[in-house]
Design an enzyme around this catalytic site. Sequence first.
Site, PDB file in Angstrom:
ATOM      1  NE  ARG A  20       1.084 -18.054  -5.249  1.00 29.96           N
ATOM      2  CZ  ARG A  20       0.215 -16.880  -5.407  1.00 29.96           C
ATOM      3  NH1 ARG A  20       0.795 -16.018  -6.062  1.00 29.96           N
ATOM      4  NH2 ARG A  20      -0.924 -16.945  -5.113  1.00 29.96           N
ATOM      5  CG  ASN A  38       1.131 -19.875  -8.329  1.00 25.96           C
ATOM      6  OD1 ASN A  38       1.569 -20.778  -7.542  1.00 25.96           O
ATOM      7  ND2 ASN A  38      -0.274 -19.471  -7.810  1.00 25.96           N
TER       8      ASN A  38
END
EC number: 3.6.1.7
Length: 90
Positions: A20, A38
């Site tokens: 990320r 996520n």
Amino acid sequence: MYQKCYKFTVSGTVQGVGFRYFTTMKANELGLLGYVKNLSNGDVEVLASGDKREMEAFECWLEKGPRLANVSKLKKEEADSFSFTDFQIT
């Protein structure tokens, strides 16, 4: 400017490897808007919007991901336009 908007689902070893963070860095470098998050099944979801050329470069980057990631599958779907002012981790 021709804006493209896609939702990507990235599968493989993509959680716990900085995916990320590095995705956000790449998106900001390319001037894209959207988010990365996520998913509970171990995948990562990316919603991104930007110019066609930058989106193509971003898709190529997502196919590999950061150094510690191991992307096994990248799914891409067209998405409706949205109103983000930056690219963020959610």
